[in-house]
Design an enzyme around this catalytic site. Structure first.
Site, PDB file in Angstrom:
ATOM      1  N   HIS A 180       0.868  -1.182   0.000  1.00  0.00           N
ATOM      2  CA  HIS A 180       0.000   0.000   0.000  1.00  0.00           C
ATOM      3  C   HIS A 180       0.906   1.232   0.000  1.00  0.00           C
ATOM      4  O   HIS A 180       1.964   1.222   0.642  1.00  0.00           O
ATOM      5  CB  HIS A 180      -0.849   0.056   1.292  1.00  0.00           C
ATOM      6  CG  HIS A 180      -2.103  -0.738   1.269  1.00  0.00           C
ATOM      7  ND1 HIS A 180      -2.548  -1.450   2.380  1.00  0.00           N
ATOM      8  CD2 HIS A 180      -3.058  -0.899   0.314  1.00  0.00           C
ATOM      9  CE1 HIS A 180      -3.697  -2.032   2.090  1.00  0.00           C
ATOM     10  NE2 HIS A 180      -4.031  -1.720   0.838  1.00  0.00           N
ATOM     11  N   CYS A 274      -2.205   2.801   9.002  1.00  0.00           N
ATOM     12  CA  CYS A 274      -3.238   1.849   8.584  1.00  0.00           C
ATOM     13  C   CYS A 274      -4.445   1.897   9.520  1.00  0.00           C
ATOM     14  O   CYS A 274      -5.574   1.642   9.102  1.00  0.00           O
ATOM     15  CB  CYS A 274      -2.696   0.419   8.583  1.00  0.00           C
ATOM     16  SG  CYS A 274      -1.336   0.155   7.462  1.00  0.00           S
TER      17      CYS A 274
HETATM   18  N1  ARG Z   1      -3.957  -7.208   6.458  1.00  0.00           N
HETATM   19  C1  ARG Z   1      -4.309  -5.975   5.829  1.00  0.00           C
HETATM   20  C2  ARG Z   1      -4.275  -6.144   4.321  1.00  0.00           C
HETATM   21  O1  ARG Z   1      -3.413  -6.808   3.830  1.00  0.00           O
HETATM   22  C3  ARG Z   1      -3.416  -4.846   6.266  1.00  0.00           C
HETATM   23  C4  ARG Z   1      -3.829  -3.500   5.772  1.00  0.00           C
HETATM   24  C5  ARG Z   1      -2.875  -2.407   6.102  1.00  0.00           C
HETATM   25  N2  ARG Z   1      -3.413  -1.148   5.783  1.00  0.00           N
HETATM   26  C6  ARG Z   1      -2.752  -0.128   5.227  1.00  0.00           C
HETATM   27  N3  ARG Z   1      -3.360   1.003   5.097  1.00  0.00           N
HETATM   28  N4  ARG Z   1      -1.555  -0.266   4.727  1.00  0.00           N
HETATM   29  O2  ARG Z   1      -5.094  -5.614   3.606  1.00  0.00           O
END
Ligand code: ARG
Length: 281
Positions: A180, A274
């Site tokens: 991300h 996150c």
């Molecule tokens: N386990 C989640 C996923 O893989 C983690 C999300 C993390 N969020 C972020 N904004 N980077 O989607």
């Protein structure tokens, strides 16, 4: 913790000013790692939900101490990643662009967050393209930096530009551990960012170097504890407590880094940012 300081950087004097933020969070009552959709997740290893809640409470309290308005969305049993509120949408100009998740495991979160936005009085736009909200879209000044490569589809970037009438800059991510955009870039204020160069392809890197020649460059070690996954109010920067070099660089530039330990939530591949969705009216 509040404040505004003047710092000298070379010959330039800069003001660091904190502005109170409004954010949405989700208590990790049902947090666990039961599937694997990023390299950080190991479903075969145990997780401690009550520790995740305690660590999350520290982040929540930090924001309250900073004078933020913190809104909460009710967690849903069976949606263990719902704690990562940043992925629930993207909210600016009172318009909430909903999320449409890449993996089926997280898809029900999209409508849940959109219901919350509607009830809170936001103008909700149901997405036409796959996107994971503020995980991949970051506002800096008037411009939206938009990630693609692992999660949000590039056609969601066009949708964003149409909805908000703002410039959208596409950046392609290349390292699956930094899947991300908010794991690879931190927004420090309207002009300044920090980033991990190796997370981007050549084109993206050239764009970042040109637009942000004075950016803070974060090292691999700090990035590997999701140090970049941080939240700034323009002066106070809430970061992973283990990101020591990033902390040092922030101090040097006149910011006030505040370390928080979210080791348990790191098992799901997420950190400070996150867990935080900014609400901009
Ligand atoms: N386990 C989640 C996923 O893989 C983690 C999300 C993390 N969020 C972020 N904004 N980077 O989607």
């Amino acid at each position: 913790m509040f404040g505004c300081v003047r710092v000298r950087l070379g010959t330039v004097t800069t003001n660091r000013t904190a502005t109170k933020r409004s954010v949405l969070m989700c208590r990790p009552e049902f947090f666990t790692v039961s599937y694997r959709i990023n390299p950080w997740m190991h479903p075969e290893e145990p997780t401690d939900t009550s520790l995740a809640v305690r660590q999350w409470e520290t982040l929540y309290q930090t924001y309250l101490d900073l004078g933020f308005d913190v809104q909460l969305i009710e967690p849903i049993d069976g949606l263990p990643d719902m704690v990562y509120a940043a992925n629930g949408g993207f909210v600016i100009d009172n318009i909430a662009y909903g999320a449409d998740f890449t993996y089926p495991e997280r898809q029900p979160e999209g409508p849940a967050y959109m219901d919350w936005f509607r009830e809170a009085g936001f103008d909700v736009r149901v997405p036409e393209n796959i996107n994971e909200g503020e995980g991949d879209f970051l506002l800096v000044g008037g411009v939206i930096l938009a990630g693609t490569g692992f999660r949000s589809a590039s056609n969601s970037h066009e949708e964003l530009a149409t909805i908000y009438g703002r410039e959208v800059v596409t950046l392609e991510l290349v390292n699956p551990s930094f899947y991300h955009l908010d794991t690879a870039i931190a927004i420090l204020d309207d002009e300044n960012i920090a980033y991990l160069p190796s997370a981007f392809n050549e084109t993206g890197l050239a764009i970042l170097r040109e637009r942000f020649p004075d950016a803070v460059i974060v090292n691999e070690e700090d990035a590997s504890v999701l140090g970049l996954n941080s939240f700034s109010d323009g002066y106070n920067v809430v970061i992973a407590s283990r990101a020591k070099d990033f902390e040092r660089q922030l101090k040097e530039r006149g910011y006030n880094p505040i370390g928080v330990d979210l080791s348990e939530l790191l098992l799901g591949g997420g950190g400070v940012k996150c867990c935080t969705l900014e609400l901009r009216r």
